[in-house]
Each structure stands twice: as structure tokens, then as C-alpha cells.
Design an enzyme around this catalytic site. Structure first.
Site, PDB file in Angstrom:
ATOM      1  N   HIS A  79       0.650  -1.280  -0.108  1.00 37.42           N
ATOM      2  CA  HIS A  79      -0.043   0.062   0.025  1.00 37.42           C
ATOM      3  C   HIS A  79       1.050   1.095   0.050  1.00 37.42           C
ATOM      4  O   HIS A  79       2.078   1.069   0.348  1.00 37.42           O
ATOM      5  CB  HIS A  79      -0.956  -0.054   1.182  1.00 37.42           C
ATOM      6  CG  HIS A  79      -0.432   0.110   2.663  1.00 37.42           C
ATOM      7  ND1 HIS A  79       0.100   1.180   3.251  1.00 37.42           N
ATOM      8  CD2 HIS A  79       0.045  -0.742   3.458  1.00 37.42           C
ATOM      9  CE1 HIS A  79       0.545   0.951   4.337  1.00 37.42           C
ATOM     10  NE2 HIS A  79       0.568  -0.284   4.401  1.00 37.42           N
ATOM     11  N   CYS A  87       2.452  -5.276   6.946  1.00 38.93           N
ATOM     12  CA  CYS A  87       2.151  -4.968   5.488  1.00 38.93           C
ATOM     13  C   CYS A  87       3.424  -4.194   4.810  1.00 38.93           C
ATOM     14  O   CYS A  87       4.374  -3.817   5.427  1.00 38.93           O
ATOM     15  CB  CYS A  87       0.979  -4.097   5.486  1.00 38.93           C
ATOM     16  SG  CYS A  87      -0.445  -5.482   5.547  1.00 38.93           S
TER      17      CYS A  87
END
Length: 234
Positions: free
Chosen positions: A152, A171
Site C-alpha cells: 500500500h 504490510c
């Protein structure tokens, strides 16, 4: 250690295969096509406590203007603590939700037992709304996995400037999400307006490999990176 790293590298495909590699040990992402590396960027990966796992999969979706579903431990240790100290969810650009359904009811923060949330006696779903300060940035790229890991964008650019970039919850935060998105999606890359959670399928699935290579090539031969995750010792 060299043999261990060779085994990790052995499962990676040839540069002839269009794919992405995230090397958590180096906190870098590389992407390949037509027999060569066509791009590279810095990334922020998981801490020693919240490690980025070794995984392989296929990126299938771009989600533009994403929400960020705040992890339970951050709701307890961060959000609830701030609310009890006088902050409001509105000031943090967040909402409390009734459940984990696709269309959950928004709860009135004044009716929540925040002390119970802070003590771990009550679970609560909290999400951060899309916008310039959202932790997911402008886009996230999803691939199916049981660890809840994805790639992301990020508004926190200062962490990308550091040499050691082990700060996430697992992440991968991208230095240039738009560049990677345009490589994967071509002209299809981009949001249509400001509506939240715009799911756009990639034209074709892109293989992605999350690995951990503590042996790295240098101009003088090779060097060993710090084993932040202590995987080499095991």
C-alpha cells in the site's frame, strides 16, 4: 548462511517472468519483466515483533481511496487511550463500527465503553476514513493470503528516508505506489472520483514474492545484512 539464502532465492522466478519481489531483509521491492529488472523502490516492512512473512501469491486488485481497518491491539493501546485522554474519533478521522460486515452500522462514540476497550474486555472495529492522512495512502494492492498482508501507499514519507525501515505491522508500505500501479495496470491505473474503496481489477494477475535475503551483492562481492527477524539463527 550463504546456503540458507540460496535456498530462499532458489524459489524465485527468472527475470523473464513478469513478477514482483519484496525483500524484507533489505526493505526493498524489485519488479521484473522481459528478462530484466525494470524497477526498484524502498519499502517499509514489519518490525521484529510484527514481521513481514515469507509468502508467494498473485496481486489481483487495486483498491483506491481505501479505508484502514485499525488492528485490534492498536484500537486498545492507541485509539482507546487517546479517547480516554480527551481526543475524539472525528479528530482522528476515524469511525467505530458495529461489526465486520460489508455495510456495518456506525456507532455513536459517546455510547462506547472506552475503558472496557482499553482494558481488552471489549472488542471494537475501528476504521480510518480515506483521505490525505489515511495510513493506507491513496491505494492498496491485494493478493489472497491468510496473513492479511498487502502492499500500500503511505503518507508517512519520513520513514522511507531511513536506512533501516522496519516499522510496519507486517504490510509493505511503498515508496512510489503510483509508479508500481502504472507498471501493473497501464492506462487503467487511477481512481474515479473520491468515492471510498474503489476496487479495480488488475488487467492480469501479477506474481508477488515476499522473501528475506540477508546475503546481498556488492561491488566487492557480497555482504551480510543485519538479521533483524532472527531467521538465520533458527
Amino acid at each position: 548462511m550463504l546456503r540458507l539464502n540460496r535456498e530462499r532465492a532458489r524459489v524465485l522466478p527468472s527475470p523473464a517472468v513478469r513478477h514482483i519481489v519484496v525483500d524484507a531483509a533489505a526493505a526493498r521491492l524489485y519488479y521484473y519483466q522481459n528478462g530484466e529488472q525494470v524497477g526498484s523502490m524502498r519499502v517499509v516492512v514489519g518490525t521484529a515483533r510484527t514481521q513481514t512473512p515469507m509468502l508467494a501469491g498473485y496481486l489481483n486488485w487495486a483498491i483506491f481511496n481505501p479505508y484502514w481497518n485499525v488492528p485490534d491491539y492498536l484500537v486498545r493501546d492507541n485509539v482507546a487511550r487517546k479517547v480516554l485522554s480527551g481526543r475524539t474519533l472525528d479528530s482522528m478521522n476515524m469511525q467505530a463500527l458495529a461489526d465486520w460486515s460489508d455495510e456495518p452500522a456506525v456507532l455513536d462514540p459517546a455510547k462506547i465503553d472506552w475503558q472496557a476497550v482499553r482494558d481488552g474486555r471489549q472488542d471494537l472495529r475501528v476504521r480510518e476514513l480515506p483521505g490525505p492522512v489515511n495510513s493506507m495512502g491513496k491505494v492498496k494492492f491485494l493478493f489472497p493470503n491468510d496473513e492479511g498482508i498487502y502492499l500500500h501507499d503511505t503518507p508517512n514519507r519520513d520513514l522511507l528516508a531511513k536506512d533501516a525501515r522496519f516499522f510496519s505491522n507486517g504490510c509493505i508500505r511503498l515508496e512510489d505506489a503510483a509508479e508500481l500501479g502504472r507498471w501493473m495496470m497501464g492506462k487503467a491505473y487511477g481512481a474515479k472520483g473520491k468515492a471510498p474503496e474503489q476496487a479495480v481489477p488488475l488487467p492480469a494477475p501479477v506474481p508477488v514474492y515476499l522473501t528475506y535475503l540477508t546475503a546481498t551483492q556488492t561491488k566487492k562481492g557480497f555482504a551480510l545484512l543485519d538479521d533483524v527477524y532472527q531467521r538465520d539463527r533458527r
